[in-house]
Scaffold this motif. Structure first.
Motif, mmCIF file in Angstrom:
data_model
loop_
_atom_site.group_PDB
_atom_site.id
_atom_site.type_symbol
_atom_site.label_atom_id
_atom_site.label_comp_id
_atom_site.label_asym_id
_atom_site.label_seq_id
_atom_site.Cartn_x
_atom_site.Cartn_y
_atom_site.Cartn_z
ATOM 1 N N ILE A 185 1.063 -0.923 -0.269
ATOM 2 C CA ILE A 185 0.251 0.000 -0.106
ATOM 3 C C ILE A 185 0.613 1.430 0.068
ATOM 4 O O ILE A 185 0.426 2.285 -0.927
ATOM 5 C CB ILE A 185 -0.717 -0.220 1.250
ATOM 6 N N VAL A 186 2.697 1.162 1.099
ATOM 7 C CA VAL A 186 3.143 2.206 1.059
ATOM 8 C C VAL A 186 3.741 2.986 -0.117
ATOM 9 O O VAL A 186 4.497 3.662 -0.265
ATOM 10 C CB VAL A 186 3.641 2.658 2.566
ATOM 11 N N SER A 187 4.042 1.290 -0.810
ATOM 12 C CA SER A 187 5.726 1.119 -1.489
ATOM 13 C C SER A 187 5.235 2.073 -2.751
ATOM 14 O O SER A 187 6.221 3.283 -2.953
ATOM 15 C CB SER A 187 5.493 0.172 -2.203
ATOM 16 N N GLY A 188 4.306 2.453 -3.218
ATOM 17 C CA GLY A 188 4.306 3.477 -4.811
ATOM 18 C C GLY A 188 4.270 4.403 -4.211
ATOM 19 O O GLY A 188 5.738 5.883 -4.384
ATOM 20 N N HIS A 189 3.872 5.290 -3.440
ATOM 21 C CA HIS A 189 3.501 6.752 -3.049
ATOM 22 C C HIS A 189 5.270 6.525 -2.117
ATOM 23 O O HIS A 189 6.217 8.121 -2.088
ATOM 24 C CB HIS A 189 2.681 7.354 -2.307
ATOM 25 N N MET A 190 5.359 6.050 -1.791
ATOM 26 C CA MET A 190 6.991 6.074 -1.056
ATOM 27 C C MET A 190 8.623 6.263 -1.684
ATOM 28 O O MET A 190 9.060 6.847 -2.048
ATOM 29 C CB MET A 190 7.652 4.725 -0.118
ATOM 30 N N THR A 191 7.733 5.105 -3.506
ATOM 31 C CA THR A 191 8.998 5.275 -4.165
ATOM 32 C C THR A 191 8.694 6.814 -4.556
ATOM 33 O O THR A 191 10.393 7.130 -5.604
ATOM 34 C CB THR A 191 8.870 4.631 -5.176
ATOM 35 N N VAL A 236 7.150 -4.064 0.005
ATOM 36 C CA VAL A 236 7.962 -2.975 -0.666
ATOM 37 C C VAL A 236 9.380 -2.893 -1.662
ATOM 38 O O VAL A 236 8.745 -2.186 -2.527
ATOM 39 C CB VAL A 236 8.576 -1.644 0.556
ATOM 40 N N ILE A 237 10.119 -3.820 -0.491
ATOM 41 C CA ILE A 237 10.953 -4.743 -2.250
ATOM 42 C C ILE A 237 10.043 -5.254 -3.142
ATOM 43 O O ILE A 237 10.805 -5.194 -5.108
ATOM 44 C CB ILE A 237 11.903 -5.605 -0.899
ATOM 45 N N SER A 238 8.927 -6.115 -3.377
ATOM 46 C CA SER A 238 8.497 -6.945 -4.765
ATOM 47 C C SER A 238 8.080 -5.866 -5.523
ATOM 48 O O SER A 238 8.098 -6.009 -6.995
ATOM 49 C CB SER A 238 6.994 -7.446 -4.134
ATOM 50 N N TYR A 239 7.669 -4.762 -5.062
ATOM 51 C CA TYR A 239 7.608 -3.448 -5.915
ATOM 52 C C TYR A 239 9.041 -2.625 -6.660
ATOM 53 O O TYR A 239 9.054 -1.913 -7.199
ATOM 54 C CB TYR A 239 6.446 -2.547 -5.530
ATOM 55 N N VAL A 240 9.709 -2.998 -5.420
ATOM 56 C CA VAL A 240 10.576 -1.267 -6.208
ATOM 57 C C VAL A 240 11.913 -1.510 -6.676
ATOM 58 O O VAL A 240 11.841 -0.950 -7.970
ATOM 59 C CB VAL A 240 11.172 -1.112 -4.950
ATOM 60 N N VAL A 241 12.377 -3.271 -6.524
ATOM 61 C CA VAL A 241 13.140 -3.623 -7.382
ATOM 62 C C VAL A 241 12.965 -3.554 -8.446
ATOM 63 O O VAL A 241 13.695 -3.674 -10.068
ATOM 64 C CB VAL A 241 13.285 -5.368 -7.311
ATOM 65 N N PRO A 242 12.115 -4.561 -9.167
ATOM 66 C CA PRO A 242 11.488 -4.620 -10.693
ATOM 67 C C PRO A 242 11.677 -3.274 -11.606
ATOM 68 O O PRO A 242 11.740 -2.926 -12.106
ATOM 69 C CB PRO A 242 10.032 -5.301 -10.366
ATOM 70 N N ILE A 490 6.635 -7.389 -16.826
ATOM 71 C CA ILE A 490 5.226 -6.045 -17.735
ATOM 72 C C ILE A 490 4.685 -5.500 -16.544
ATOM 73 O O ILE A 490 4.618 -4.309 -17.333
ATOM 74 C CB ILE A 490 4.420 -6.918 -18.547
ATOM 75 N N MET A 491 4.503 -6.031 -15.631
ATOM 76 C CA MET A 491 4.402 -4.429 -14.915
ATOM 77 C C MET A 491 5.341 -3.442 -14.666
ATOM 78 O O MET A 491 4.331 -1.920 -14.717
ATOM 79 C CB MET A 491 3.963 -5.092 -13.403
ATOM 80 N N SER A 492 6.464 -3.797 -14.929
ATOM 81 C CA SER A 492 6.684 -2.379 -14.485
ATOM 82 C C SER A 492 7.504 -1.514 -16.065
ATOM 83 O O SER A 492 7.546 -0.800 -15.788
ATOM 84 C CB SER A 492 8.678 -2.692 -13.680
ATOM 85 N N GLU A 493 6.625 -2.380 -16.642
ATOM 86 C CA GLU A 493 7.113 -1.637 -18.580
ATOM 87 C C GLU A 493 5.779 -0.548 -18.514
ATOM 88 O O GLU A 493 5.986 -0.106 -19.084
ATOM 89 C CB GLU A 493 7.228 -2.838 -19.598
ATOM 90 N N ILE A 494 4.886 -1.187 -18.083
ATOM 91 C CA ILE A 494 3.460 -0.807 -19.360
ATOM 92 C C ILE A 494 2.789 0.248 -18.129
ATOM 93 O O ILE A 494 1.720 0.461 -18.262
ATOM 94 C CB ILE A 494 2.576 -1.684 -19.734
ATOM 95 N N LEU A 495 2.827 0.394 -16.485
ATOM 96 C CA LEU A 495 2.582 1.168 -16.154
ATOM 97 C C LEU A 495 2.656 3.301 -16.072
ATOM 98 O O LEU A 495 3.631 2.882 -16.209
ATOM 99 C CB LEU A 495 2.750 1.608 -14.528
ATOM 100 N N PRO A 496 1.415 3.593 -16.817
ATOM 101 C CA PRO A 496 2.938 4.776 -16.778
ATOM 102 C C PRO A 496 2.771 4.843 -15.852
ATOM 103 O O PRO A 496 2.106 5.230 -15.361
ATOM 104 C CB PRO A 496 0.602 5.401 -17.547
ATOM 105 N N GLY A 504 0.605 1.084 -8.940
ATOM 106 C CA GLY A 504 2.353 -0.145 -8.081
ATOM 107 C C GLY A 504 1.672 -0.351 -7.801
ATOM 108 O O GLY A 504 1.885 -1.887 -6.740
ATOM 109 N N SER A 505 1.506 0.474 -6.917
ATOM 110 C CA SER A 505 0.622 -0.111 -5.695
ATOM 111 C C SER A 505 -0.571 -1.037 -5.176
ATOM 112 O O SER A 505 -0.361 -1.963 -4.282
ATOM 113 C CB SER A 505 0.356 1.473 -4.100
ATOM 114 N N MET A 506 -1.360 -0.533 -6.133
ATOM 115 C CA MET A 506 -2.586 -2.017 -6.000
ATOM 116 C C MET A 506 -2.299 -2.706 -6.924
ATOM 117 O O MET A 506 -2.421 -4.368 -6.229
ATOM 118 C CB MET A 506 -3.414 -0.143 -7.242
ATOM 119 N N ALA A 507 -1.655 -3.007 -7.556
ATOM 120 C CA ALA A 507 -0.719 -4.147 -8.783
ATOM 121 C C ALA A 507 -0.376 -4.848 -7.323
ATOM 122 O O ALA A 507 -0.715 -6.120 -7.552
ATOM 123 C CB ALA A 507 0.227 -3.831 -9.308
ATOM 124 N N THR A 508 0.842 -3.897 -6.291
ATOM 125 C CA THR A 508 1.430 -5.103 -5.407
ATOM 126 C C THR A 508 0.804 -5.543 -4.774
ATOM 127 O O THR A 508 0.704 -6.648 -3.820
ATOM 128 C CB THR A 508 3.079 -4.508 -5.524
#
Length: 568
Positions: A185-191, A236-242, A490-496, A504-508
């Motif tokens: 939940i916090v990973s997207g805004h945190m990054t 957090v790691i699972s979203y940020v690293v890709p 693909i998730m890291s590539e296609i999100l605007p 990113g937070s929603m997907a993770t």
């Protein structure tokens, strides 16, 4: 005297009205704004040099002009210092948590300093800086894999030492997913606000604390707390690293380097399985903290994501970082222009949930969330978390050794296929992977059904046990072929870019929610019916194949800017 007026390109207008800096009290309807032509070149009779104007971010220029023109005599006193002050205020909203990477600092000091430190030749190689950066952040997914694999070899010992029931241990296993949901939940805004490196630093600390809590636990409470803390970091790691890997990688290496994320996860799982054969569960928890203990100092030696630096207006740092990542002798002018154009065309700095109904947003988000949920609902984490129990159900006596074997096969299969996304394409890999997963899960389900109807000492029982084990191995290999790594790529590539934090937070979060469902139900479903459990997983894998064929686009050989613009 009035501040001079200029002409503007239309794409600046949406950005202008949405930018939070324009809430400055000196901005009014009567203010005269600096605006730009279609080539983003300022037309001005101001005596500042043209290059000085062009070095400013558009938002800062507009705000400074608005503030200056609202005061008496502003047209005479308007200068570049006003723009610099407003620009610095804007940067305070989002800035890197960590200092510059060592390589960037060296590059900033010039070739002489680089030669003195013996790094010039290394940094002139176009791939070395990227590879080393990816290897450092790959410690995060190793931690992710270790925490997933930890529950398999330690189940019997933790239950006996702490007097836990099977349901309590199942809660312990699943709590990592609850913590990961919070992290997601916090990973997207945190990054978006502290950067990719800063987010990894924040994620590493609770991971270390969580492992120590598990190691010194005297009852289930400390186990649960430690598992939750570790889960938060992993979320957090699972979203940020890709995302970091995709943003620092050159186009021709993005698929291969993106696969390193999943490869590192499998390495972490294997290490947990392997060390679990020789050390106690408390020592194993101590070993689990090592990846993040190494990651923390490593983050000080790698550069921040250049695309994020460009997005927050740190243009000097953005170009210097990109130069280091591509090699000091590489011409980066074309890539710089593409990234700047992409950032400039982002029509809003923030977006509300209601605006996600536009196809340019909901379609890539649907693809990203769909892939991440389906990969989990196929049961992979249920197999990895409780592999020992599954092999015992299959009648295999050396279940611990078989579990280590599965972990090793998964690592080899993932390592052997890391080059495929950039060669054969993401979509084809997903089709082959999901179809093979469906067939292998069907074999496992049939084997368990037949086994349950035969006597334990019969030859057919032994054959079905071997067949179910072979099916599980085939399932793990098929998962590693595509569904393991490609959905994250693909998730890291296609999100605007302008919704990457939110989406990113929603997907993770969707990924970890489904992981929690699988983890908390796997043991209970296996206790109910092994054949029935794998039948459910088979149906999900078949649905995954249909989803890929109907909705997933090919992203091979395209820049991030090209991929994201295709949805507009």
């Amino acid at each position: 005297m009035q501040c001079p007026k200029f002409l503007t390109c239309s794409r600046l207008e949406d950005f202008f009205y949405q930018h939070p800096l324009l809430q400055h009290p000196t901005v009014s309807e009567k203010s005269h704004f600096l605006v730009m032509d279609s080539q983003s070149s300022l037309i001005t009779n101001h005596n500042s040099s043209r290059s000085a104007w062009l070095s400013r971010s558009p938002a800062a220029v507009v705000v400074a002009a608005a503030a200056a023109s609202s005061e008496e005599g502003a047209g005479l006193s308007f200068n570049m210092r006003a723009i610099e002050d407003v620009e610095e205020d804007g940067r305070d909203l989002r800035k890197p948590l960590l200092r510059k990477g060592v390589w960037y600092a060296m590059q900033e000091k010039g070739p002489g300093q680089l030669d003195l430190l013996g790094s010039s030749r290394i940094l002139r190689n176009s791939s070395v800086a990227v590879l080393l950066s990816v290897l450092v952040v790959a410690l995060g997914p190793i931690q992710y894999g270790f925490i997933c694999g930890y529950t398999s070899p330690t189940e019997d010992d933790i239950i006996s030492d702490l007097g836990l029931s099977l349901s309590q241990y199942s809660i312990f296993g699943s709590l990592v997913n609850v913590g990961a949901m919070v992290g997601a939940i916090v990973s997207g805004h945190m990054t978006e606000y502290v950067g990719r490196k800063g987010s990894l630093m924040i994620a590493a600390v609770p991971n270390v604390i969580g492992w120590l809590a598990i190691s010194f636990a005297k009852d289930s409470l400390f186990l649960y707390i430690g598992r939750l803390l570790g889960g938060f970091g992993v979320g957090v790691i699972s979203y940020v690293v890709p995302v970091y890997i995709a943003e620092v990688s050159p186009q021709n290496m993005r698929g291969t380097l993106g696969s390193v994320n999943q490869l590192s996860v499998t390495v972490g799982v294997l290490l947990a399985y392997l060390f679990g054969l020789f050390v106690s569960w408390r020592i194993l928890a101590i070993l689990g903290s090592l990846p993040c203990l190494i990651l923390i100092p490593g983050l000080f030696f790698i550069p921040e994501s250049p695309r994020w630096l460009a997005k927050i207006g740190l243009n000097k740092e953005f170009e210097a970082t990109l130069q280091v990542l591509r090699g000091l002798d590489t011409d980066i002018s074309l890539e710089v222009d593409e990234i700047k154009s992409s950032v400039a065309s982002t029509d809003k700095t923030t977006i509300r949930f209601g605006e996600l109904k536009q196809k340019r947003y909901w379609f890539p988000l649907m693809v990203g969330i769909g892939l991440l949920m389906l990969r989990q609902l196929s049961g992979i984490n249920g197999v990895l978390f409780y592999a020992t129990t599954i092999f015992e159900s299959a009648g295999i006596s050396s279940s611990d050794v078989a579990t280590v074997g599965v972990g090793a096969i998964q690592v080899l299969a993932t390592a052997g296929t890391t080059w495929l996304p950039d060669k054969v394409g993401r979509r084809l890999l997903l089709i082959v992977s999901s179809s093979t997963m469906t067939l292998s899960l069907l074999v496992v389900a049939v084997a368990f059904y037949v086994e349950s109807s035969t006597s334990e000492g019969s030859k057919l029982y032994s054959i079905m046990g071997i067949l179910s084990a072979a099916g599980l191995v085939a399932f793990v290999v098929a998962f590693a072929l595509g569904m393991g790594s490609v959905p994250w790529v693909i998730m890291s590539e296609i999100l605007p870019a302008n919704i990457k934090g939110l989406s990113g937070s929603m997907a993770t979060l969707a990924n970890w929610t489904t992981t929690w469902v699988i983890t908390v139900t796997a043991n209970l479903l296996l206790d109910w019916s092994s054949g029935g459990t794998f039948t459910i997983y088979t149906v999900v894998a078949a649905c995954t194949l249909v989803f890929v064929v109907l909705f997933v686009p090919e992203t091979k050989g395209r820049t991030l800017e090209e991929i994201q613009s295709a949805f507009r």
